[in-house]
Write a protein that holds these residues in place. Structure first.
Motif, mmCIF file in Angstrom:
data_model
loop_
_atom_site.group_PDB
_atom_site.id
_atom_site.type_symbol
_atom_site.label_atom_id
_atom_site.label_comp_id
_atom_site.label_asym_id
_atom_site.label_seq_id
_atom_site.Cartn_x
_atom_site.Cartn_y
_atom_site.Cartn_z
ATOM 1 N N ARG A 100 -22.615 -31.362 -22.336
ATOM 2 C CA ARG A 100 -21.916 -32.235 -21.384
ATOM 3 C C ARG A 100 -20.660 -32.798 -22.059
ATOM 4 N NH1 ARG A 100 -24.784 -35.495 -17.020
ATOM 5 N NH2 ARG A 100 -26.689 -34.994 -18.134
ATOM 6 N N VAL A 101 -19.581 -32.889 -21.305
ATOM 7 C CA VAL A 101 -18.373 -33.568 -21.769
ATOM 8 C C VAL A 101 -18.104 -34.726 -20.817
ATOM 9 C CG1 VAL A 101 -15.887 -33.400 -22.150
ATOM 10 C CG2 VAL A 101 -17.385 -31.526 -22.867
ATOM 11 N N LEU A 102 -18.013 -35.927 -21.389
ATOM 12 C CA LEU A 102 -17.776 -37.150 -20.630
ATOM 13 C C LEU A 102 -16.361 -37.622 -20.891
ATOM 14 C CD1 LEU A 102 -18.578 -39.726 -19.054
ATOM 15 C CD2 LEU A 102 -19.617 -40.579 -21.165
ATOM 16 N N ALA A 103 -15.573 -37.760 -19.835
ATOM 17 C CA ALA A 103 -14.187 -38.211 -19.954
ATOM 18 C C ALA A 103 -14.058 -39.646 -19.452
ATOM 19 C CB ALA A 103 -13.263 -37.297 -19.163
ATOM 20 N N LEU A 104 -13.389 -40.473 -20.230
ATOM 21 C CA LEU A 104 -13.066 -41.837 -19.816
ATOM 22 C C LEU A 104 -11.591 -41.870 -19.437
ATOM 23 C CD1 LEU A 104 -14.841 -43.823 -22.697
ATOM 24 C CD2 LEU A 104 -15.776 -43.154 -20.472
ATOM 25 N N THR A 105 -11.288 -42.265 -18.203
ATOM 26 C CA THR A 105 -9.901 -42.304 -17.756
ATOM 27 C C THR A 105 -9.730 -43.362 -16.671
ATOM 28 O OG1 THR A 105 -8.143 -41.047 -16.611
ATOM 29 C CG2 THR A 105 -10.427 -40.292 -16.272
ATOM 30 N N ARG A 106 -9.120 -44.464 -17.034
ATOM 31 C CA ARG A 106 -8.931 -45.544 -16.059
ATOM 32 C C ARG A 106 -8.142 -45.072 -14.853
ATOM 33 N NH1 ARG A 106 -5.204 -50.791 -17.391
ATOM 34 N NH2 ARG A 106 -3.700 -49.093 -17.709
ATOM 35 N N SER A 107 -7.012 -44.430 -15.098
ATOM 36 C CA SER A 107 -6.100 -44.077 -14.009
ATOM 37 C C SER A 107 -6.545 -42.841 -13.241
ATOM 38 C CB SER A 107 -4.698 -43.837 -14.573
ATOM 39 O OG SER A 107 -4.683 -42.642 -15.349
ATOM 40 N N GLY A 108 -7.256 -41.924 -13.916
ATOM 41 C CA GLY A 108 -7.608 -40.658 -13.282
ATOM 42 C C GLY A 108 -6.448 -39.704 -13.165
ATOM 43 N N THR A 109 -5.338 -40.010 -13.861
ATOM 44 C CA THR A 109 -4.130 -39.186 -13.741
ATOM 45 C C THR A 109 -3.596 -38.709 -15.086
ATOM 46 O OG1 THR A 109 -2.721 -41.165 -13.786
ATOM 47 C CG2 THR A 109 -3.415 -40.365 -11.624
ATOM 48 N N THR A 110 -4.220 -39.070 -16.182
ATOM 49 C CA THR A 110 -3.703 -38.733 -17.509
ATOM 50 C C THR A 110 -3.682 -37.218 -17.715
ATOM 51 O OG1 THR A 110 -4.581 -40.802 -18.387
ATOM 52 C CG2 THR A 110 -4.005 -39.096 -19.976
ATOM 53 N N THR A 111 -2.525 -36.706 -18.086
ATOM 54 C CA THR A 111 -2.329 -35.262 -18.153
ATOM 55 C C THR A 111 -3.320 -34.575 -19.079
ATOM 56 O OG1 THR A 111 0.021 -35.449 -17.624
ATOM 57 C CG2 THR A 111 -0.685 -33.452 -18.780
ATOM 58 N N GLU A 112 -3.494 -35.086 -20.309
ATOM 59 C CA GLU A 112 -4.352 -34.404 -21.274
ATOM 60 C C GLU A 112 -5.800 -34.330 -20.791
ATOM 61 O OE1 GLU A 112 -1.998 -36.820 -21.966
ATOM 62 O OE2 GLU A 112 -1.946 -37.073 -24.148
ATOM 63 N N VAL A 113 -6.268 -35.396 -20.134
ATOM 64 C CA VAL A 113 -7.645 -35.414 -19.634
ATOM 65 C C VAL A 113 -7.809 -34.405 -18.504
ATOM 66 C CG1 VAL A 113 -9.395 -36.810 -18.473
ATOM 67 C CG2 VAL A 113 -8.072 -37.786 -20.357
ATOM 68 N N LEU A 114 -6.886 -34.395 -17.566
ATOM 69 C CA LEU A 114 -6.982 -33.471 -16.439
ATOM 70 C C LEU A 114 -6.900 -32.015 -16.908
ATOM 71 C CD1 LEU A 114 -4.780 -35.313 -13.789
ATOM 72 C CD2 LEU A 114 -7.280 -35.227 -13.914
ATOM 73 N N GLU A 115 -6.031 -31.741 -17.866
ATOM 74 C CA GLU A 115 -5.917 -30.374 -18.368
ATOM 75 C C GLU A 115 -7.215 -29.938 -19.047
ATOM 76 O OE1 GLU A 115 -2.471 -30.178 -20.855
ATOM 77 O OE2 GLU A 115 -1.095 -29.945 -19.156
ATOM 78 N N LEU A 116 -7.812 -30.825 -19.827
ATOM 79 C CA LEU A 116 -9.063 -30.479 -20.498
ATOM 80 C C LEU A 116 -10.179 -30.226 -19.485
ATOM 81 C CD1 LEU A 116 -10.874 -30.130 -22.953
ATOM 82 C CD2 LEU A 116 -11.156 -32.627 -22.999
ATOM 83 N N LEU A 117 -10.295 -31.091 -18.491
ATOM 84 C CA LEU A 117 -11.332 -30.899 -17.475
ATOM 85 C C LEU A 117 -11.141 -29.577 -16.743
ATOM 86 C CD1 LEU A 117 -11.587 -34.527 -16.040
ATOM 87 C CD2 LEU A 117 -13.236 -33.367 -17.523
ATOM 88 N N GLY A 118 -9.890 -29.229 -16.498
ATOM 89 C CA GLY A 118 -9.615 -27.945 -15.854
ATOM 90 C C GLY A 118 -10.030 -26.766 -16.716
ATOM 91 N N GLN A 119 -9.802 -26.871 -18.018
ATOM 92 C CA GLN A 119 -10.172 -25.796 -18.936
ATOM 93 C C GLN A 119 -11.690 -25.643 -19.060
ATOM 94 O OE1 GLN A 119 -8.082 -27.259 -22.336
ATOM 95 N NE2 GLN A 119 -6.099 -26.476 -21.677
ATOM 96 N N LEU A 120 -12.417 -26.755 -18.893
ATOM 97 C CA LEU A 120 -13.876 -26.728 -19.033
ATOM 98 C C LEU A 120 -14.595 -26.365 -17.728
ATOM 99 C CD1 LEU A 120 -14.363 -29.959 -21.178
ATOM 100 C CD2 LEU A 120 -14.492 -27.587 -21.965
ATOM 101 N N LYS A 121 -13.858 -26.360 -16.616
ATOM 102 C CA LYS A 121 -14.458 -26.117 -15.305
ATOM 103 C C LYS A 121 -15.209 -24.793 -15.297
ATOM 104 C CE LYS A 121 -14.359 -28.007 -11.068
ATOM 105 N NZ LYS A 121 -14.650 -29.426 -10.781
ATOM 106 N N GLY A 122 -16.468 -24.847 -14.871
ATOM 107 C CA GLY A 122 -17.266 -23.644 -14.776
ATOM 108 C C GLY A 122 -17.898 -23.197 -16.082
#
Length: 293
Positions: free
Chosen positions: A79-101
């Motif tokens: 499991r990967v847990l991301a903490l992101t107040r804004s929900g818009t941070t580029t590095e977090v969104l890119e990582l989640l996209g890479q881990l999808k599936g």
């Protein structure tokens, strides 16, 4: 009163609500025995450090913390847990996209109307802890409280200590210091890093943070009259005496370490006021880092 000051004072109530809601997310948050990575940027990265140490120390399973941009893709995680107040941070969104599936992902956020809602497999929304300020306070500590409660580590004492941290006067000589060092051990190393970040963001202070036992290995050389060394959690034996012998101001963390972080947040605001700075408008910073394609 600034936004950041108003928001940091609301933390005890936010923590009570987060702890009460933790059972709702029992099946969403990491389960015992899972190998977990916790990621974030800035404040969220430092909170990830704290939670990772708490979870592993509680015997819940191997847990690592990474800046989202430094995630090691060659390591397997349940499991990967991301903490992101804004929900818009580029590095977090890119990582989640890479881990999808490939790897199950969870995001804890404050805003349910942002791209993270579809980027992660599962979501925890702490919208009651959202903030107007650029400088994070209550969202970060509320996310930690949720996860502490999930681990069975939250108590009513934590909230009582937070109220004490808000009510007590800060020592005047502390506000006038020219340099600040925050120290931690175990899970409080992440909190010490965050305390230092708050001082830099809000008051442009010269601030450092270290694991407490590392302080003797060089950093203590800068300690002198006009500097402050603040311990979050229990100090190593003899360190307070060594700091005092330099002429530096030693601050003993007598409250729960998360409540001590609230005191450090208050110090950041107080030093900003002392220097005629506006903590709601930190230099060169925005609420979220969104990078152009």
């Amino acid at each position: 009163m600034t936004y950041v000051e108003d928001e940091l004072r609301s933390q005890p109530d936010c923590w009570i609500r987060a702890a009460s809601e933790a059972p709702t997310y029992r099946d969403v948050l990491p389960a015992p025995g899972e190998r977990v990575a916790i990621v974030g940027c800035g404040t969220s990265y430092f909170m990830a450090q704290a939670v990772a140490a708490l979870r592993e120390g509680a015997g819940q399973g191997e847990t690592d913390a990474f800046a989202a941009s430094e995630f090691p893709h060659g390591r397997p995680y349940d499991r990967v847990l991301a903490l992101t107040r804004s929900g818009t941070t580029t590095e977090v969104l890119e990582l989640l996209g890479q881990l999808k599936g490939r790897t199950r992902t969870i995001a804890i956020t404050a805003d349910p109307h942002t791209p993270v809602m579809t980027a992660a497999d599962e979501i925890v929304v702490l919208d009651f802890a959202d903030e107007r300020s650029v400088v994070q306070t209550r969202f970060a500590t509320t996310a930690v409280t949720l996860l502490r409660a999930h681990l069975g580590l939250h108590t009513d004492t934590v909230v009582a200590d937070a109220r004490s941290a808000i009510a007590a006067e800060l020592p005047q000589q502390l506000v006038a210091c020219t340099q600040f060092t925050f120290l931690g051990r175990g899970w409080t190393v992440g909190l010490a890093n965050e305390a230092g970040l708050k001082m830099r963001e809000a008051s442009l202070s010269w601030t450092e943070a270290y694991p407490a036992m590392e302080y003797r290995h060089g950093p203590i050389s800068i300690t002198t009259r006009g500097t402050a060394t603040w311990m979050l959690g229990e100090a190593p034996e003899g360190l307070a005496q060594q700091v005092r012998a330099t002429g530096g101001l030693w601050i003993e963390g007598g409250l729960d370490p998360l409540a001590e972080l609230v005191r450090a947040q208050r110090l950041a605001v107080a030093v900003a006021a002392h220097r005629d700075l506006d903590p709601d408008r930190p230099r060169h910073l925005t609420r979220s880092v969104i990078l152009a394609p």
